[in-house]
Scaffold this motif. Structure first.
Motif, PDB file in Angstrom:
ATOM      1  N   GLU A  22     -37.392 -29.116 -36.270  1.00 30.98           N
ATOM      2  CA  GLU A  22     -37.807 -29.184 -34.867  1.00 30.98           C
ATOM      3  C   GLU A  22     -37.961 -30.633 -34.416  1.00 30.98           C
ATOM      4  N   VAL A  23     -38.547 -31.448 -35.289  1.00 32.76           N
ATOM      5  CA  VAL A  23     -38.740 -32.851 -34.926  1.00 32.76           C
ATOM      6  C   VAL A  23     -37.378 -33.538 -34.755  1.00 32.76           C
ATOM      7  N   PHE A  24     -36.474 -33.271 -35.707  1.00 34.75           N
ATOM      8  CA  PHE A  24     -35.126 -33.832 -35.629  1.00 34.75           C
ATOM      9  C   PHE A  24     -34.460 -33.442 -34.318  1.00 34.75           C
ATOM     10  N   LYS A  25     -34.619 -32.175 -33.955  1.00 38.67           N
ATOM     11  CA  LYS A  25     -33.967 -31.660 -32.743  1.00 38.67           C
ATOM     12  C   LYS A  25     -34.490 -32.379 -31.494  1.00 38.67           C
ATOM     13  N   VAL A  26     -35.795 -32.584 -31.426  1.00 41.27           N
ATOM     14  CA  VAL A  26     -36.360 -33.282 -30.264  1.00 41.27           C
ATOM     15  C   VAL A  26     -35.836 -34.719 -30.214  1.00 41.27           C
ATOM     16  N   VAL A  27     -35.787 -35.356 -31.388  1.00 42.25           N
ATOM     17  CA  VAL A  27     -35.298 -36.734 -31.420  1.00 42.25           C
ATOM     18  C   VAL A  27     -33.839 -36.770 -30.965  1.00 42.25           C
ATOM     19  N   LYS A  28     -33.051 -35.830 -31.459  1.00 40.86           N
ATOM     20  CA  LYS A  28     -31.620 -35.823 -31.161  1.00 40.86           C
ATOM     21  C   LYS A  28     -31.338 -35.534 -29.682  1.00 40.86           C
ATOM     22  N   TYR A  29     -31.887 -34.429 -29.179  1.00 42.20           N
ATOM     23  CA  TYR A  29     -31.545 -34.006 -27.819  1.00 42.20           C
ATOM     24  C   TYR A  29     -32.552 -34.462 -26.775  1.00 42.20           C
ATOM     25  N   GLY A  30     -33.743 -34.926 -27.244  1.00 43.30           N
ATOM     26  CA  GLY A  30     -34.767 -35.359 -26.315  1.00 43.30           C
ATOM     27  C   GLY A  30     -35.304 -34.213 -25.477  1.00 43.30           C
ATOM     28  N   VAL A  31     -36.189 -34.585 -24.563  1.00 44.15           N
ATOM     29  CA  VAL A  31     -36.689 -33.631 -23.569  1.00 44.15           C
ATOM     30  C   VAL A  31     -36.619 -34.403 -22.258  1.00 44.15           C
ATOM     31  N   PRO A  32     -35.399 -34.623 -21.765  1.00 42.63           N
ATOM     32  CA  PRO A  32     -35.197 -35.579 -20.675  1.00 42.63           C
ATOM     33  C   PRO A  32     -36.090 -35.313 -19.454  1.00 42.63           C
ATOM     34  N   GLU A  33     -36.307 -34.042 -19.137  1.00 39.12           N
ATOM     35  CA  GLU A  33     -37.107 -33.759 -17.938  1.00 39.12           C
ATOM     36  C   GLU A  33     -38.564 -34.154 -18.122  1.00 39.12           C
ATOM     37  N   LYS A  34     -39.000 -34.372 -19.396  1.00 37.18           N
ATOM     38  CA  LYS A  34     -40.392 -34.779 -19.646  1.00 37.18           C
ATOM     39  C   LYS A  34     -40.481 -36.252 -20.045  1.00 37.18           C
ATOM     40  N   GLY A  35     -39.360 -36.939 -20.042  1.00 35.22           N
ATOM     41  CA  GLY A  35     -39.400 -38.364 -20.331  1.00 35.22           C
ATOM     42  C   GLY A  35     -39.119 -38.750 -21.770  1.00 35.22           C
ATOM     43  N   MET A  36     -38.753 -37.780 -22.615  1.00 32.10           N
ATOM     44  CA  MET A  36     -38.367 -38.103 -23.994  1.00 32.10           C
ATOM     45  C   MET A  36     -36.848 -38.229 -24.032  1.00 32.10           C
ATOM     46  N   ILE A  37     -36.417 -39.414 -24.467  1.00 27.33           N
ATOM     47  CA  ILE A  37     -35.002 -39.764 -24.436  1.00 27.33           C
ATOM     48  C   ILE A  37     -34.232 -39.035 -25.542  1.00 27.33           C
ATOM     49  N   PRO A  38     -33.018 -38.570 -25.279  1.00 25.46           N
ATOM     50  CA  PRO A  38     -32.171 -38.096 -26.388  1.00 25.46           C
ATOM     51  C   PRO A  38     -31.618 -39.301 -27.140  1.00 25.46           C
ATOM     52  N   TRP A  39     -31.689 -39.240 -28.459  1.00 30.93           N
ATOM     53  CA  TRP A  39     -31.300 -40.416 -29.241  1.00 30.93           C
ATOM     54  C   TRP A  39     -29.949 -40.287 -29.921  1.00 30.93           C
ATOM     55  N   GLU A  40     -29.276 -39.162 -29.739  1.00 26.90           N
ATOM     56  CA  GLU A  40     -28.059 -38.949 -30.527  1.00 26.90           C
ATOM     57  C   GLU A  40     -26.968 -39.970 -30.249  1.00 26.90           C
ATOM     58  N   ALA A  41     -26.997 -40.575 -29.063  1.00 23.47           N
ATOM     59  CA  ALA A  41     -25.971 -41.579 -28.786  1.00 23.47           C
ATOM     60  C   ALA A  41     -26.298 -42.929 -29.433  1.00 23.47           C
ATOM     61  N   GLN A  42     -27.585 -43.207 -29.619  1.00 19.72           N
ATOM     62  CA  GLN A  42     -27.979 -44.507 -30.183  1.00 19.72           C
ATOM     63  C   GLN A  42     -28.150 -44.493 -31.703  1.00 19.72           C
ATOM     64  N   LEU A  43     -28.622 -43.367 -32.233  1.00 20.21           N
ATOM     65  CA  LEU A  43     -28.915 -43.304 -33.668  1.00 20.21           C
ATOM     66  C   LEU A  43     -27.940 -42.339 -34.333  1.00 20.21           C
ATOM     67  N   ASN A  44     -27.493 -42.697 -35.555  1.00 20.51           N
ATOM     68  CA  ASN A  44     -26.628 -41.735 -36.253  1.00 20.51           C
ATOM     69  C   ASN A  44     -27.515 -40.676 -36.922  1.00 20.51           C
ATOM     70  N   PRO A  45     -26.920 -39.575 -37.351  1.00 17.56           N
ATOM     71  CA  PRO A  45     -27.734 -38.457 -37.872  1.00 17.56           C
ATOM     72  C   PRO A  45     -28.678 -38.864 -38.996  1.00 17.56           C
ATOM     73  N   GLU A  46     -28.195 -39.763 -39.867  1.00 20.90           N
ATOM     74  CA  GLU A  46     -29.036 -40.177 -40.978  1.00 20.90           C
ATOM     75  C   GLU A  46     -30.249 -40.958 -40.475  1.00 20.90           C
ATOM     76  N   GLN A  47     -30.025 -41.779 -39.473  1.00 24.54           N
ATOM     77  CA  GLN A  47     -31.140 -42.541 -38.903  1.00 24.54           C
ATOM     78  C   GLN A  47     -32.153 -41.612 -38.236  1.00 24.54           C
TER      79      GLN A  47
END
Ligand code: HEC
Length: 197
Positions: A143-168
């Motif tokens: 769940e934590v990975f998923k939030v980091v990856k896709y973010g919650v844009p409408e609540k101000g949490m950025i999706p990170w999948e474009a900046q960080l690779n999966p391992e990061q």
């Protein structure tokens, strides 16, 4: 009408080749084998003897070792690929990593990208507090990975999948869970979400 064919009619001229095997009028002949077939057959026997001597006796043709060598080459290629693109983890296959160097990588990523909203000590600010027992989206590594990856844009949490690779993303998600769980830092943001423990 008598249409039974006598055995002697069929085997006329073949007498010398006839065996005494017979069943319901079906007889067996004993003809010489065609030479091409016979020599091929001898050939397979000679091949088998040579092969057994070389393979078992002299230890030639080490297929197992060849296979291992090919695996080693493949493993190197995978490692090189992962170095460049990050291991192929996603929210279903991600695991909580605990290796010191991976957590150190997670910490560095966290301090560079996340502290502005989640605070160095994980106490939160714009984003939620990671040190309490309350989670909006759940506290499993998936769940934590998923939030980091896709973010919650409408609540101000950025999706990170474009900046960080999966391992990061795996490393930083593991860092959060390893580092902050149960710390309940002073001055942390008020609980948000559901109590998990
Ligand atoms: C611009 C501010 C901001 C930044 C930068 C930021 N976050 Fe967030 N984060 C938020 C907000 C806001 C939420 C709450 C989302 C919600 O309400 O659903 C959140 C939620 C989360 C959650 C879910 C918490 C829960 O309770 O379920 C995690 C995990 C998370 N962030 C990790 C990170 C990581 C890792 C980074 C850095 C790579 C990061 N965040 C960077 C604002 C931020």
């Amino acid at each position: 009408m008598e249409n039974k064919i006598e055995k002697s009619e069929i085997i006329e001229g073949l007498d010398s080749n006839v065996t005494d095997h017979e069943y319901d009028g079906i007889i067996e002949l004993d003809n010489a084998l065609p030479p091409w077939w016979l020599y091929m057959f001898y050939g397979t026997i000679i091949f088998a003897i040579i092969y057994v001597i070389l393979f078992f006796g002299m230890g030639k043709f080490k297929q197992q070792d060849e296979l291992k060598a090919e695996y080693a080459v493949a493993a190197e290629k995978i490692e090189a690929y992962q170095k460049e693109h990050g291991a192929a983890v996603d929210e279903n296959t991600v695991v909580l990593v605990t290796d010191a160097d991976k957590l150190a990588d997670g910490k560095a990523i966290y301090e560079k990208n996340c502290v502005a909203c989640h605070a160095v000590n994980g106490g939160g600010g714009v984003g939620p507090n990671f040190t309490d027992d309350y989670w909006i989206h759940g506290n499993s590594i998936n769940e934590v990975f998923k939030v980091v990856k896709y973010g919650v844009p409408e609540k101000g949490m950025i999706p990170w999948e474009a900046q960080l690779n999966p391992e990061q993303m795996q490393n930083v998600a593991s860092y959060i869970l390893n580092e902050f769980t149960g710390k309940n830092v002073e001055g942390g943001k008020e609980p948000q979400g559901e109590k998990v423990n």
